[in-house]
Design a protein around this motif. Sequence first.
Motif, PDB file in Angstrom:
ATOM      1  N   MET A  68       0.836  -1.202   0.000  1.00 27.52           N
ATOM      2  CA  MET A  68       0.000   0.000   0.000  1.00 27.52           C
ATOM      3  C   MET A  68       0.871   1.252   0.000  1.00 27.52           C
ATOM      4  O   MET A  68       0.612   2.203  -0.741  1.00 27.52           O
ATOM      5  CB  MET A  68      -0.917  -0.002   1.224  1.00 27.52           C
ATOM      6  CG  MET A  68      -1.876   1.161   1.277  1.00 27.52           C
ATOM      7  SD  MET A  68      -3.196   1.072   0.077  1.00 27.52           S
ATOM      8  CE  MET A  68      -4.244  -0.119   0.858  1.00 27.52           C
ATOM      9  N   LEU A  69       1.924   1.251   0.792  1.00 29.20           N
ATOM     10  CA  LEU A  69       2.831   2.381   0.856  1.00 29.20           C
ATOM     11  C   LEU A  69       3.595   2.557  -0.459  1.00 29.20           C
ATOM     12  O   LEU A  69       3.782   3.682  -0.927  1.00 29.20           O
ATOM     13  CB  LEU A  69       3.796   2.213   2.026  1.00 29.20           C
ATOM     14  CG  LEU A  69       4.642   3.424   2.397  1.00 29.20           C
ATOM     15  CD1 LEU A  69       3.747   4.583   2.830  1.00 29.20           C
ATOM     16  CD2 LEU A  69       5.608   3.055   3.513  1.00 29.20           C
ATOM     17  N   ALA A  70       3.998   1.454  -1.073  1.00 29.22           N
ATOM     18  CA  ALA A  70       4.692   1.521  -2.361  1.00 29.22           C
ATOM     19  C   ALA A  70       3.755   2.054  -3.440  1.00 29.22           C
ATOM     20  O   ALA A  70       4.164   2.859  -4.293  1.00 29.22           O
ATOM     21  CB  ALA A  70       5.214   0.141  -2.753  1.00 29.22           C
ATOM     22  N   CYS A  71       2.502   1.641  -3.400  1.00 36.73           N
ATOM     23  CA  CYS A  71       1.509   2.135  -4.356  1.00 36.73           C
ATOM     24  C   CYS A  71       1.281   3.631  -4.158  1.00 36.73           C
ATOM     25  O   CYS A  71       1.199   4.385  -5.127  1.00 36.73           O
ATOM     26  CB  CYS A  71       0.212   1.355  -4.189  1.00 36.73           C
ATOM     27  SG  CYS A  71      -1.031   1.670  -5.441  1.00 36.73           S
ATOM     28  N   LEU A  72       1.212   4.064  -2.917  1.00 38.10           N
ATOM     29  CA  LEU A  72       1.062   5.492  -2.622  1.00 38.10           C
ATOM     30  C   LEU A  72       2.264   6.284  -3.119  1.00 38.10           C
ATOM     31  O   LEU A  72       2.114   7.385  -3.647  1.00 38.10           O
ATOM     32  CB  LEU A  72       0.863   5.703  -1.124  1.00 38.10           C
ATOM     33  CG  LEU A  72       0.722   7.143  -0.657  1.00 38.10           C
ATOM     34  CD1 LEU A  72      -0.530   7.777  -1.254  1.00 38.10           C
ATOM     35  CD2 LEU A  72       0.676   7.202   0.856  1.00 38.10           C
ATOM     36  N   GLY A  73       3.456   5.726  -2.953  1.00 43.42           N
ATOM     37  CA  GLY A  73       4.655   6.387  -3.465  1.00 43.42           C
ATOM     38  C   GLY A  73       4.605   6.559  -4.973  1.00 43.42           C
ATOM     39  O   GLY A  73       4.936   7.628  -5.504  1.00 43.42           O
ATOM     40  N   GLY A  74       4.191   5.523  -5.690  1.00 46.82           N
ATOM     41  CA  GLY A  74       4.040   5.626  -7.133  1.00 46.82           C
ATOM     42  C   GLY A  74       2.976   6.638  -7.521  1.00 46.82           C
ATOM     43  O   GLY A  74       3.118   7.377  -8.501  1.00 46.82           O
ATOM     44  N   PHE A  75       1.903   6.685  -6.744  1.00 46.24           N
ATOM     45  CA  PHE A  75       0.825   7.641  -6.983  1.00 46.24           C
ATOM     46  C   PHE A  75       1.344   9.077  -6.874  1.00 46.24           C
ATOM     47  O   PHE A  75       1.033   9.931  -7.707  1.00 46.24           O
ATOM     48  CB  PHE A  75      -0.290   7.387  -5.955  1.00 46.24           C
ATOM     49  CG  PHE A  75      -1.550   8.151  -6.174  1.00 46.24           C
ATOM     50  CD1 PHE A  75      -2.472   7.733  -7.114  1.00 46.24           C
ATOM     51  CD2 PHE A  75      -1.831   9.274  -5.419  1.00 46.24           C
ATOM     52  CE1 PHE A  75      -3.661   8.430  -7.298  1.00 46.24           C
ATOM     53  CE2 PHE A  75      -3.004   9.978  -5.600  1.00 46.24           C
ATOM     54  CZ  PHE A  75      -3.922   9.550  -6.554  1.00 46.24           C
ATOM     55  N   LEU A  76       2.174   9.339  -5.863  1.00 42.02           N
ATOM     56  CA  LEU A  76       2.736  10.672  -5.674  1.00 42.02           C
ATOM     57  C   LEU A  76       3.756  11.023  -6.757  1.00 42.02           C
ATOM     58  O   LEU A  76       3.846  12.181  -7.173  1.00 42.02           O
ATOM     59  CB  LEU A  76       3.357  10.790  -4.287  1.00 42.02           C
ATOM     60  CG  LEU A  76       2.368  10.699  -3.121  1.00 42.02           C
ATOM     61  CD1 LEU A  76       3.097  10.738  -1.790  1.00 42.02           C
ATOM     62  CD2 LEU A  76       1.327  11.797  -3.200  1.00 42.02           C
TER      63      LEU A  76
END
Length: 104
Positions: A68-76
């Motif tokens: 989830m955190l990695a996905c959020l990083g990619g989103f940002l």
Amino acid sequence: MNDVLSLLPAVFAGILLGIIFFGGLWLTVNKGLGSKRATLIFFGSLILRMGIILIGFYFVGGDSWQKMLACLGGFLVARIAITNITKKIKQTDPVFIKKVGDEN
């Protein structure tokens, strides 16, 4: 090292979700400002974009907080990229909104 490689698909999914969300927002603003039904366009776009993003985050990061955190990083990362791209487009192709009473 293997743990980091297992997070790369989540990062790429986050980038794709960010492109969908922020690219869709940019398109919505460009189309909605000159529309007679701007409220419907903005609200419909919000619901559609949020639905796609919530479902995407649920499926990508549903089993671990690291994904989830990695996905959020990619989103940002996608947010920063889309912001920079749209700034360059805005600088090369300015859009002027007519004011009431302008005669041209």
